[in-house]
Design an enzyme around this catalytic site. Structure first.
Site, PDB file in Angstrom:
ATOM      1  N   CYS A  37       3.234  -0.774 -20.105  1.00 52.85           N
ATOM      2  CA  CYS A  37       3.944  -1.879 -19.468  1.00 52.85           C
ATOM      3  C   CYS A  37       4.738  -2.682 -20.510  1.00 52.85           C
ATOM      4  O   CYS A  37       5.671  -2.167 -21.087  1.00 52.85           O
ATOM      5  CB  CYS A  37       2.961  -2.738 -18.678  1.00 52.85           C
ATOM      6  SG  CYS A  37       3.793  -3.837 -17.541  1.00 52.85           S
ATOM      7  N   TYR A  38       4.338  -3.926 -20.816  1.00 50.23           N
ATOM      8  CA  TYR A  38       5.061  -4.655 -21.862  1.00 50.23           C
ATOM      9  C   TYR A  38       5.037  -3.852 -23.161  1.00 50.23           C
ATOM     10  O   TYR A  38       5.998  -3.871 -23.937  1.00 50.23           O
ATOM     11  CB  TYR A  38       4.434  -6.036 -22.095  1.00 50.23           C
ATOM     12  CG  TYR A  38       5.151  -6.826 -23.178  1.00 50.23           C
ATOM     13  CD1 TYR A  38       6.315  -7.535 -22.890  1.00 50.23           C
ATOM     14  CD2 TYR A  38       4.688  -6.830 -24.490  1.00 50.23           C
ATOM     15  CE1 TYR A  38       6.993  -8.233 -23.874  1.00 50.23           C
ATOM     16  CE2 TYR A  38       5.355  -7.527 -25.488  1.00 50.23           C
ATOM     17  CZ  TYR A  38       6.505  -8.230 -25.180  1.00 50.23           C
ATOM     18  OH  TYR A  38       7.182  -8.911 -26.169  1.00 50.23           O
ATOM     19  N   VAL A  91     -31.685  -9.110 -21.014  1.00 52.41           N
ATOM     20  CA  VAL A  91     -31.425  -7.799 -21.625  1.00 52.41           C
ATOM     21  C   VAL A  91     -30.817  -7.938 -23.033  1.00 52.41           C
ATOM     22  O   VAL A  91     -31.238  -7.257 -23.966  1.00 52.41           O
ATOM     23  CB  VAL A  91     -30.491  -6.957 -20.718  1.00 52.41           C
ATOM     24  CG1 VAL A  91     -30.171  -5.627 -21.367  1.00 52.41           C
ATOM     25  CG2 VAL A  91     -31.146  -6.716 -19.370  1.00 52.41           C
ATOM     26  N   ASP A  92     -29.864  -8.853 -23.185  1.00 52.65           N
ATOM     27  CA  ASP A  92     -29.147  -8.928 -24.470  1.00 52.65           C
ATOM     28  C   ASP A  92     -30.069  -9.344 -25.623  1.00 52.65           C
ATOM     29  O   ASP A  92     -30.116  -8.674 -26.657  1.00 52.65           O
ATOM     30  CB  ASP A  92     -27.969  -9.909 -24.385  1.00 52.65           C
ATOM     31  CG  ASP A  92     -27.027  -9.556 -23.253  1.00 52.65           C
ATOM     32  OD1 ASP A  92     -27.078  -8.396 -22.790  1.00 52.65           O
ATOM     33  OD2 ASP A  92     -26.269 -10.437 -22.816  1.00 52.65           O
ATOM     34  N   SER A  93     -30.792 -10.449 -25.426  1.00 58.49           N
ATOM     35  CA  SER A  93     -31.633 -10.889 -26.557  1.00 58.49           C
ATOM     36  C   SER A  93     -32.767  -9.887 -26.787  1.00 58.49           C
ATOM     37  O   SER A  93     -33.194  -9.677 -27.919  1.00 58.49           O
ATOM     38  CB  SER A  93     -32.171 -12.303 -26.348  1.00 58.49           C
ATOM     39  OG  SER A  93     -33.080 -12.362 -25.274  1.00 58.49           O
ATOM     40  N   SER A  94     -33.225  -9.227 -25.731  1.00 62.22           N
ATOM     41  CA  SER A  94     -34.318  -8.262 -25.903  1.00 62.22           C
ATOM     42  C   SER A  94     -33.855  -7.049 -26.700  1.00 62.22           C
ATOM     43  O   SER A  94     -34.543  -6.599 -27.627  1.00 62.22           O
ATOM     44  CB  SER A  94     -34.831  -7.781 -24.546  1.00 62.22           C
ATOM     45  OG  SER A  94     -35.229  -8.874 -23.780  1.00 62.22           O
ATOM     46  N   GLY A 135       1.514  -7.207 -21.061  1.00 59.36           N
ATOM     47  CA  GLY A 135       1.547  -8.640 -21.352  1.00 59.36           C
ATOM     48  C   GLY A 135       2.560  -9.313 -20.460  1.00 59.36           C
ATOM     49  O   GLY A 135       3.427  -8.650 -19.889  1.00 59.36           O
ATOM     50  N   GLU A 170      -5.108   1.804 -16.861  1.00 58.38           N
ATOM     51  CA  GLU A 170      -6.488   1.336 -17.032  1.00 58.38           C
ATOM     52  C   GLU A 170      -7.111   0.781 -15.759  1.00 58.38           C
ATOM     53  O   GLU A 170      -8.313   0.598 -15.691  1.00 58.38           O
ATOM     54  CB  GLU A 170      -6.566   0.280 -18.155  1.00 58.38           C
ATOM     55  CG  GLU A 170      -5.761  -0.983 -17.946  1.00 58.38           C
ATOM     56  CD  GLU A 170      -4.297  -0.822 -18.352  1.00 58.38           C
ATOM     57  OE1 GLU A 170      -3.832   0.314 -18.477  1.00 58.38           O
ATOM     58  OE2 GLU A 170      -3.619  -1.841 -18.503  1.00 58.38           O
ATOM     59  N   HIS A 187       0.082   0.736 -15.269  1.00 55.02           N
ATOM     60  CA  HIS A 187      -1.206   0.432 -15.911  1.00 55.02           C
ATOM     61  C   HIS A 187      -2.228   1.530 -15.613  1.00 55.02           C
ATOM     62  O   HIS A 187      -2.862   1.498 -14.570  1.00 55.02           O
ATOM     63  CB  HIS A 187      -1.741  -0.916 -15.405  1.00 55.02           C
ATOM     64  CG  HIS A 187      -0.984  -2.085 -15.935  1.00 55.02           C
ATOM     65  ND1 HIS A 187      -1.314  -2.710 -17.122  1.00 55.02           N
ATOM     66  CD2 HIS A 187       0.114  -2.724 -15.474  1.00 55.02           C
ATOM     67  CE1 HIS A 187      -0.474  -3.692 -17.347  1.00 55.02           C
ATOM     68  NE2 HIS A 187       0.413  -3.731 -16.365  1.00 55.02           N
ATOM     69  N   LYS A 220     -21.460  -5.025 -21.873  1.00 54.07           N
ATOM     70  CA  LYS A 220     -22.773  -5.165 -21.230  1.00 54.07           C
ATOM     71  C   LYS A 220     -23.411  -3.809 -20.881  1.00 54.07           C
ATOM     72  O   LYS A 220     -24.584  -3.587 -21.135  1.00 54.07           O
ATOM     73  CB  LYS A 220     -22.613  -6.001 -19.962  1.00 54.07           C
ATOM     74  CG  LYS A 220     -23.906  -6.344 -19.285  1.00 54.07           C
ATOM     75  CD  LYS A 220     -24.478  -7.595 -19.878  1.00 54.07           C
ATOM     76  CE  LYS A 220     -25.810  -7.953 -19.279  1.00 54.07           C
ATOM     77  NZ  LYS A 220     -26.364  -9.150 -19.899  1.00 54.07           N
TER      78      LYS A 220
END
Ligand code: XMP
Length: 519
Positions: A85-86, A232-235, A58, A178, A176, A375
């Protein structure tokens, strides 16, 4: 409360890269959620029942007024904690160590961490090739570690780069892990979740089962309506809900006349035939194109489409006797409440089209079975549900469709030219095996005609603009570096195959300063 999966809690202190921590953990099949530090209290911790906790980085300083602090009771949970980190600084600060800021303590960019003692489960296999590259981004640093902690790795500007209190299972690093610039960062997370006892029980098959049960519990015997866009998402959301409640779901595909070549037919055929979804094909192209006639302002276009979409959807929902729930393909990144230190409203660049506003207006509750997914996880779920690979890998397509790829006034003639040019362009990209390397590619029709010569005659036709970008999330993007041969061949094909086009441009603008769509 009992939970179906082992859970890891990420407490967000406002780092720009907190979401990446969640990504790394999900890749390890560990279920995790991100929650801002100021929304987490003892009751929340009890209910969440984490098997381990991570404190994110942060921008704050532990000595600043109102500095973000971890919730009371977190150090007494008896579960492993990793501070980044923070997260490291605040852990030391809370447990009796010391943090310093000011001149000479900042470190941004690559650094090398040298082991001082690598007999730590967190570091298994980490220093196998000697000192490791990490990514640092900190103003303050720890100057005295808390009682019980020991140092396991140092860097020139962070003497306490890796620290741990093994007896309490507390770990803290200044860098970090990540980000990609810490090449072995994923290994560190892997070690952390293993020592915390995670078994990797977060799989798409189990997600599918849980999600189906949750939808059944939420909906009971009531009705759900879903605005299916063909994306893709709504399907994926629609197929999952259909699997859970069958005919209680009705999908409405609002065809605004701004779809790509053959797209409406393909979507309708696939969902009706392959999935047997109850689907209303609302062909409202005359309505939308009529309302857009003569409109050239991008925001007016977007708002007109958004308003009509709601009206049309509402009309069809009423026609089937209404519904109690609206299904939406909301994803986890839209749900994460991030900690904002800047405050203040941000400028609206574009009014995004979505179906927001509908649930309140129609008195519906939301069913959002993808709320916990990123996603790429939605794509994995789509594969799990048997959606064809070609469909799952499709580039994103915006709600307002071709309207925002047709700057200036929209006419049916222009839309037809645009559809054909776009189809040739995408065909070229697929033929050259580039489709999956590109995040989004499309053609646009430019609001001008130019003079050309074809055969022995003069032409005065439209110009087409081609766009292709690479991106991770659409927030920033780089233009795709096609070869000149590819561009030349594509321009020739478009001009030869699409009547009404005599010039092709390629857009070399990245985002920022451009945006992906033209409007
Ligand atoms: P921009 O043009 O803002 O686009 O750089 C970023 C991404 O968002 C998509 N986009 C939209 N998607 N409704 C959507 O569902 C919209 O109104 C909309 N406008 C842009 C765009 O295609 C790109 O992927």
């Amino acid at each position: 409360m009992t939970h179906p999966h082992q859970r890891l809690l990420i407490i967000d202190f406002g780092s720009q890269v907190t979401q990446l921590i969640a990504r790394r953990l999900r890749e390890l099949k560990v279920y995790c959620e991100i929650h801002p530090f100021n929304r987490v209290n003892e009751a929340f911790l009890k209910d969440f029942a984490p098997k381990a906790v991570i404190f994110s980085g942060g921008p704050a300083s532990v000595y600043a007024e109102g500095a973000p602090m971890p919730p009371a009771g977190v150090f007494d949970l008896g579960v492993p904690i990793l501070g980044i980190c923070y997260g490291q600084q605040v852990m030391m600060h809370c447990l009796g160590g010391h943090v310093e800021g000011g001149h000479g303590t900042a470190e941004f960019g690559r650094a090398r961490v040298t082991p001082t003692d690598d007999r730590l489960p967190l570091l298994e296999g980490w220093f196998a090739e000697g000192p490791e590259q990490v990514w640092m981004s900190h103003g303050d640093h720890v100057s005295k570690i808390a009682p019980g902690f020991q140092v396991y790795g140092t860097s020139p500007n962070a003497p306490f780069a890796i620290t741990a209190d093994v007896s309490r299972n507390f770990y803290a690093v200044q860098f970090h892990p990540e980000v990609h610039h810490t090449p072995k960062g994923a290994k560190l997370y892997e070690n952390f979740v293993r020592l915390a006892g995670f078994t990797g029980d977060w799989t798409m098959a189990s997600y599918r089962e849980d999600a189906i049960q949750k939808i059944r519990d939420q909906v009971g015997d009531r009705k759900v309506i879903c605005a299916l866009s063909g994306g893709v998402d709504s399907s994926v959301a629609a197929i999952l809900i259909h699997e859970a409640i069958g005919e209680q779901l009705t999908c409405v595909f609002v065809d605004h006349g701004l779809m790509r070549l053959n797209e409406a037919e393909e979507v309708v055929t696939m969902f009706r035939e392959a999935y047997n979804l109850p689907l209303i094909h609302a062909d409202e192209s005359d309505l939308f194109l009529g309302a857009l006639d003569g409109v050239s302002d991008p925001e007016v276009k977007r708002k007109t489409i958004g308003r009509l979409f709601i009206e049309v959807f509402e009309k069809h929902a009423k026609a089937i006797g209404g519904a109690d729930f609206l299904a939406q393909g909301t994803l986890y990144p839209d749900v994460i409440e991030s900690v904002s230190f800047s405050g203040g409203p941000s400028v609206t660049i574009k009014s995004h089209h979505n179906v927001g506003g509908l649930p309140e207006k129609m008195g519906m509750k939301l069913v959002e079975p993808l709320r916990e997914l990123f996603k790429d996880e939605v794509r994995a779920l789509g594969r799990e549900l048997g959606l064809p690979a070609k469909f799952i890998g499709r580039h994103p397509f915006p709600g307002p469709g071709l309207a925002i790829r047709c700057p200036g006034e929209i006419t049916r003639e222009k839309l037809e030219i645009l559809r054909r040019a776009d189809a040739v362009y995408i065909d070229q990209i697929r033929k050259h095996g580039l489709y999956d390397e590109i995040w989004q590619a499309f053609a646009a029709i430019l609001p001008m005609r130019t003079v050309g010569v074809m055969g022995d005659g003069r032409t005065y036709d439209y110009a087409v603009g081609l766009r292709a970008v690479t991106s991770v999330d659409g927030m920033t993007a780089d233009y795709y570096p096609f070869t000149h041969d590819f561009l030349g061949e594509t321009a020739t094909r478009i001009i030869n195959e699409v009547k009404g086009v005599n010039r092709v441009f390629y857009d070399c603008t990245s985002k920022p300063p451009g945006t992906i769509e033209l409007e």
